[in-house]
Design a protein around this motif. Structure first.
Motif, PDB file in Angstrom:
ATOM      1  N   TRP A  85      63.872  95.997  23.484  1.00 14.41           N
ATOM      2  CA  TRP A  85      64.112  97.068  24.330  1.00 14.41           C
ATOM      3  C   TRP A  85      63.703  98.292  23.795  1.00 14.41           C
ATOM      4  O   TRP A  85      64.363  98.889  23.029  1.00 14.41           O
ATOM      5  CB  TRP A  85      65.487  97.002  24.814  1.00 14.41           C
ATOM      6  CG  TRP A  85      66.028  97.756  25.843  1.00 14.41           C
ATOM      7  CD1 TRP A  85      65.132  98.244  26.945  1.00 14.41           C
ATOM      8  CD2 TRP A  85      67.310  98.510  26.356  1.00 14.41           C
ATOM      9  NE1 TRP A  85      65.985  99.069  28.125  1.00 14.41           N
ATOM     10  CE2 TRP A  85      67.150  99.081  27.449  1.00 14.41           C
ATOM     11  CE3 TRP A  85      68.477  98.337  25.523  1.00 14.41           C
ATOM     12  CZ2 TRP A  85      68.389  99.672  27.859  1.00 14.41           C
ATOM     13  CZ3 TRP A  85      69.627  99.042  26.120  1.00 14.41           C
ATOM     14  CH2 TRP A  85      69.490  99.642  27.294  1.00 14.41           C
ATOM     15  N   GLY A  86      62.682  98.889  24.190  1.00 14.76           N
ATOM     16  CA  GLY A  86      62.166 100.164  23.828  1.00 14.76           C
ATOM     17  C   GLY A  86      62.873 101.352  24.469  1.00 14.76           C
ATOM     18  O   GLY A  86      62.533 101.969  25.499  1.00 14.76           O
ATOM     19  N   THR A  87      64.075 101.629  23.841  1.00 16.03           N
ATOM     20  CA  THR A  87      65.009 102.738  24.431  1.00 16.03           C
ATOM     21  C   THR A  87      64.225 104.202  24.250  1.00 16.03           C
ATOM     22  O   THR A  87      63.691 104.477  23.058  1.00 16.03           O
ATOM     23  CB  THR A  87      66.297 102.478  23.913  1.00 16.03           C
ATOM     24  OG1 THR A  87      66.254 102.809  22.408  1.00 16.03           O
ATOM     25  CG2 THR A  87      66.875 101.461  24.478  1.00 16.03           C
ATOM     26  N   VAL A  88      64.021 104.982  25.085  1.00 16.22           N
ATOM     27  CA  VAL A  88      63.456 106.147  24.804  1.00 16.22           C
ATOM     28  C   VAL A  88      64.288 107.349  25.226  1.00 16.22           C
ATOM     29  O   VAL A  88      63.934 108.742  24.932  1.00 16.22           O
ATOM     30  CB  VAL A  88      62.172 106.662  25.691  1.00 16.22           C
ATOM     31  CG1 VAL A  88      61.055 105.376  25.302  1.00 16.22           C
ATOM     32  CG2 VAL A  88      62.241 106.427  27.374  1.00 16.22           C
ATOM     33  N   VAL A  89      65.349 107.404  26.096  1.00 11.95           N
ATOM     34  CA  VAL A  89      66.328 108.527  26.617  1.00 11.95           C
ATOM     35  C   VAL A  89      67.719 108.132  26.227  1.00 11.95           C
ATOM     36  O   VAL A  89      68.216 107.025  26.368  1.00 11.95           O
ATOM     37  CB  VAL A  89      66.099 108.771  27.939  1.00 11.95           C
ATOM     38  CG1 VAL A  89      67.066 109.809  28.291  1.00 11.95           C
ATOM     39  CG2 VAL A  89      64.612 109.246  28.413  1.00 11.95           C
ATOM     40  N   GLY A  90      68.542 109.145  25.677  1.00 15.78           N
ATOM     41  CA  GLY A  90      69.958 108.851  25.446  1.00 15.78           C
ATOM     42  C   GLY A  90      70.070 108.859  24.016  1.00 15.78           C
ATOM     43  O   GLY A  90      69.353 108.934  23.190  1.00 15.78           O
ATOM     44  N   ASP A  91      71.654 108.869  23.770  1.00 12.29           N
ATOM     45  CA  ASP A  91      71.866 108.934  22.394  1.00 12.29           C
ATOM     46  C   ASP A  91      71.556 107.575  21.656  1.00 12.29           C
ATOM     47  O   ASP A  91      71.881 106.518  22.056  1.00 12.29           O
ATOM     48  CB  ASP A  91      73.633 109.057  22.106  1.00 12.29           C
ATOM     49  CG  ASP A  91      74.129 110.218  22.647  1.00 12.29           C
ATOM     50  OD1 ASP A  91      73.136 111.139  22.770  1.00 12.29           O
ATOM     51  OD2 ASP A  91      75.359 110.259  23.196  1.00 12.29           O
ATOM     52  N   GLY A  92      70.719 107.619  20.479  1.00 12.02           N
ATOM     53  CA  GLY A  92      70.477 106.610  19.748  1.00 12.02           C
ATOM     54  C   GLY A  92      69.099 106.039  20.271  1.00 12.02           C
ATOM     55  O   GLY A  92      68.753 104.895  19.686  1.00 12.02           O
ATOM     56  N   ALA A  93      68.379 106.525  21.163  1.00 13.64           N
ATOM     57  CA  ALA A  93      67.011 105.932  21.582  1.00 13.64           C
ATOM     58  C   ALA A  93      66.168 105.758  20.279  1.00 13.64           C
ATOM     59  O   ALA A  93      66.167 106.761  19.508  1.00 13.64           O
ATOM     60  CB  ALA A  93      66.346 106.976  22.661  1.00 13.64           C
ATOM     61  N   GLN A  94      65.500 104.761  20.213  1.00  9.99           N
ATOM     62  CA  GLN A  94      64.758 104.166  19.080  1.00  9.99           C
ATOM     63  C   GLN A  94      63.308 104.460  19.152  1.00  9.99           C
ATOM     64  O   GLN A  94      62.535 104.652  18.264  1.00  9.99           O
ATOM     65  CB  GLN A  94      65.175 102.708  19.221  1.00  9.99           C
ATOM     66  CG  GLN A  94      66.420 102.201  18.673  1.00  9.99           C
ATOM     67  CD  GLN A  94      66.971 102.906  17.332  1.00  9.99           C
ATOM     68  OE1 GLN A  94      66.301 102.400  16.482  1.00  9.99           O
ATOM     69  NE2 GLN A  94      67.966 103.541  17.299  1.00  9.99           N
ATOM     70  N   VAL A  95      62.847 104.840  20.446  1.00  8.68           N
ATOM     71  CA  VAL A  95      61.099 105.071  20.594  1.00  8.68           C
ATOM     72  C   VAL A  95      61.163 106.338  20.619  1.00  8.68           C
ATOM     73  O   VAL A  95      61.550 107.169  21.700  1.00  8.68           O
ATOM     74  CB  VAL A  95      60.825 104.290  21.747  1.00  8.68           C
ATOM     75  CG1 VAL A  95      59.322 104.626  21.894  1.00  8.68           C
ATOM     76  CG2 VAL A  95      60.751 102.786  21.532  1.00  8.68           C
ATOM     77  N   GLN A  96      60.359 107.023  19.963  1.00 10.74           N
ATOM     78  CA  GLN A  96      60.019 108.577  20.093  1.00 10.74           C
ATOM     79  C   GLN A  96      58.920 108.606  20.990  1.00 10.74           C
ATOM     80  O   GLN A  96      57.927 108.241  20.809  1.00 10.74           O
ATOM     81  CB  GLN A  96      59.675 109.364  18.794  1.00 10.74           C
ATOM     82  CG  GLN A  96      60.856 109.160  17.740  1.00 10.74           C
ATOM     83  CD  GLN A  96      61.937 109.776  18.338  1.00 10.74           C
ATOM     84  OE1 GLN A  96      62.074 110.823  18.715  1.00 10.74           O
ATOM     85  NE2 GLN A  96      63.206 109.188  18.075  1.00 10.74           N
TER      86      GLN A  96
END
Length: 99
Positions: A85-96
């Motif tokens: 899961w390419g998280t991009v928004v929120g605390d702890g998002a992993q993809v810049q």
């Protein structure tokens, strides 16, 4: 990277999990303390599955959790899968991503 562990469960999961719940929660709490498990829980209304959110360098951390989980080992989970899961928004998002 974040990884989602999806569980599909038996129809009477809520009742059948009781004997294994303490062991399952201990496993989950230990993974959380190690910084691997971010969040996890069963779906509500109806309780027909669960999702657990992991963080790591590969899906291995989620896969090892599932292999050790008493719900999986005792047939309460009928199917499981891990998705990156390419998280991009929120605390702890992993993809810049660029602004």
């Amino acid at each position: 990277m974040h990884y989602l562990l999806f569980y599909e469960v038996v129809a009477d999961y809520a009742e059948r999990r009781t004997p294994f719940r303490a062991e399952h929660l201990a496993l989950a709490r230990a993974a959380h303390q190690r910084g691997e498990l971010v969040l996890g829980g069963a779906f509500a209304d109806p309780i027909d599955g669960a999702v657990l959110l992991f963080v790591g360098h590969s899906p291995t951390v989620a896969e090892k959790f599932a292999a050790a989980d008493p719900y999986v080992r005792n047939g309460l989970v009928t199917k499981w899968r891990v998705r990156a899961w390419g998280t991009v928004v929120g605390d702890g998002a992993q993809v810049q991503v660029p602004p």
